[in-house]
Design an enzyme around this catalytic site. Structure first.
Site, PDB file in Angstrom:
ATOM      1  N   CYS A  81       0.745  -1.279  -0.101  1.00  0.00           N
ATOM      2  CA  CYS A  81       0.469   0.302  -0.235  1.00  0.00           C
ATOM      3  C   CYS A  81       1.156   1.177   0.032  1.00  0.00           C
ATOM      4  O   CYS A  81       0.808   2.005  -1.041  1.00  0.00           O
ATOM      5  CB  CYS A  81      -0.884   0.019   0.766  1.00  0.00           C
ATOM      6  SG  CYS A  81      -1.897   1.622   1.372  1.00  0.00           S
ATOM      7  N   HIS A 148      -2.980   7.741   3.781  1.00  0.00           N
ATOM      8  CA  HIS A 148      -2.262   6.765   4.093  1.00  0.00           C
ATOM      9  C   HIS A 148      -0.335   6.252   3.470  1.00  0.00           C
ATOM     10  O   HIS A 148       0.596   5.603   2.885  1.00  0.00           O
ATOM     11  CB  HIS A 148      -1.854   5.179   3.772  1.00  0.00           C
ATOM     12  CG  HIS A 148      -2.055   3.783   4.433  1.00  0.00           C
ATOM     13  ND1 HIS A 148      -2.314   2.482   4.550  1.00  0.00           N
ATOM     14  CD2 HIS A 148      -1.003   3.237   5.484  1.00  0.00           C
ATOM     15  CE1 HIS A 148      -1.382   1.490   5.454  1.00  0.00           C
ATOM     16  NE2 HIS A 148      -0.774   2.538   6.427  1.00  0.00           N
TER      17      HIS A 148
END
Length: 493
Positions: A81, A148
């Site tokens: 990610c 994120h």
């Protein structure tokens, strides 16, 4: 601008910022296109109907592919990610950024032969992001959904976005919401579009679908997808697809289709091993492994592009990487090219189907053990040839992707010269990036390492073809992996 301290202040800031977007639009003939970038979370390369998963109901995304381009060899900058998102935002390799696994990363454990290198816990403010460059070119910018890339002080508003709205990663399903907050994010995206329809805008919509956990998918859709490989996963994809369809319809209703480039893709490959509360998630067959791994199942992502000047119904086999989007968008916007990027503009590829330059070499670096079971490794692809180097064992593997897209036949012994040359190129690339290196783990438990990485090879687990014995083996491996993560290593003296 920092995050507002209270919800009331945040609302006032958003309203004022929204009013400031209503600047006069450029003349129609010179106005650059709007950009809508939709990023799914852990969506596998073959998870959409148009990519072959006919049990998954994704009619809106299938239609989007028919109206534009569908890429078969689109690569993420990392199979996990945060580094993939950092590559997207900066056009620079995660190895160069020293942001090489998910934030905050996994602790060191005795099951590791090597220690994790130190890495950044946020996207550095000194990096110039896609949003900052597009805002300088006159775009209104919004980051809606999953970020994120850092916490307070490193949030989207600190990195060039006029608007940020995180939404909720998990929601209670209802008639108006799915299980991953997808409709709430879509509604916020629609509001941003409406406020900026008369000027160029860049909307980065980061969905949480279909990242685990997804047990909160709509029960009726889970039942309707009972024949799918994983019914709850299929239901989560269906609401993702429906929310994308709603956003596309909103663009049409606003008369913005012909002015807007729409990109749909994923941050990395699909999760092929059990994790969290889910004994099964998806498969990436025929590609090997999945999220966290430098095999094709972890690196290849779905990619669909529609927009003005982009032909409809074309399938593109030319490889590209998500670092290419920043220079591509700058060229589409008529903005100055950015220096010191690892990505290259793909405008010519989008418009003509032909790359602007010749064959490229692609590199990856993930010096970490991951929750999905991968080990520190690097990879390089040069044309049809791909080499994977495992740092904790010194093992290298060489694959001919034209003949073996499943990466099942290691040719490193029969192609020793090619293997040595590619390995050297990978080393030289790491040096040019000043990439982080691993160091030995003085507290390694070799027996535990062997249990997790030698006795069972999760990269060879194929969920689509696995029998009951293979499922039992991967379940036991998952239990051991979860237990090992809880055994943190003592810091070296």
């Amino acid at each position: 601008m920092r995050l507002a301290a209270s919800a009331l202040t945040a609302s006032i800031v958003a309203i004022v910022a929204g009013l400031s977007y209503l600047a006069p639009a450029p003349a129609a003939q010179t106005r650059p296109p709007n950009i809508v970038f939709i990023l799914a979370d852990d969506l596998g390369v073959n998870d959409l109907g148009v990519y072959g998963r006919k049990e998954h109901r994704t009619p809106h995304l299938d239609r989007l592919a028919a109206e534009g381009l569908r890429f078969t060899t689109a690569y993420a900058g990392s199979p996990i990610c945060s580094p993939s998102r950092a590559a997207l935002m900066t056009g620079r390799a995660p190895a160069r950024l020293h942001l090489t696994t998910y934030i905050p990363g996994r602790p060191d454990t005795p099951s590791q032969k090597l220690l994790h290198p130190l890495m950044r816990q946020q996207l550095p403010l000194e990096e110039t992001t896609m949003a900052e460059r597009l805002r300088a070119a006159g775009y209104a910018t919004a980051m809606i959904g999953k970020w994120h890339l850092g916490a307070e002080g490193f949030m989207p508003r600190d990195q060039g976005f006029d608007v940020q709205h995180a939404g909720q990663a998990t929601t209670k399903p209802s008639e108006t919401e799915g299980g991953k907050g997808e409709y709430g994010l879509t509604a916020e995206a629609e509001r941003f579009i409406d406020a900026n329809r008369d000027r160029p805008f860049f909307l980065y919509l980061g969905h949480n679908n279909p990242h685990i956990p997804f047990q909160s998918a709509r029960p009726a859709l889970v039942s309707a997808n009972a024949g799918a490989f994983e019914p709850a996963y299929a239901a989560t994809l269906q609401t993702l697809d429906d929310s994308v369809g709603r956003l596309l319809a909103h663009l049409d209703a606003a008369g913005l289709r012909e002015r807007t480039v729409v990109v749909f893709t994923s941050d990395n490959g699909g999760l092929h091993v059990p994790e969290g509360p889910h004994p099964r998630v998806t498969h990436n067959t025929p590609f090997r492994a999945g999220k966290g791994y430098l095999y094709e199942g972890g690196l290849r992502v779905p990619l669909i592009v529609r927009g003005p000047g982009i032909p409809a119904g074309r399938v593109v086999e030319t490889p590209m990487m998500n670092t290419d989007w920043l220079p591509t968008f700058l060229e589409l916007a008529g903005a100055p090219a950015a220096p010191n990027l690892d990505g290259v503009s793909q405008v010519n590829l989008l418009r003509t189907g032909k790359p602007a330059s010749g064959a490229r070499t692609f590199f990856w670096h993930i010096p970490h053990y991951t929750n999905q079971g991968s080990r520190p490794a690097g990879a390089v692809r040069d044309g049809r040839w791909k080499l994977v180097e495992h740092f904790d064992s010194g093992q290298v593997e060489l694959f001919d992707l034209d003949a073996d897209v499943s990466e099942s036949r290691d040719l490193s012994k029969t192609e020793a010269g090619r293997t040595a040359a590619l390995r050297q190129r990978l080393r030289e690339w790491r040096a040019s990036m000043a990439a982080q290196e691993n160091t030995p783990n003085p507290g390694v438990d070799v027996k535990l390492y062997d249990q997790l990485y030698v006795e069972f090879d999760p990269t060879r687990f194929d969920p689509l073809r696995a029998d009951s014995q293979a499922w039992q083996a991967v379940a036991l491996w998952r239990q051991r992996m979860d237990a090992a993560v809880k055994l943190q290593s003592a810091p070296p003296k």
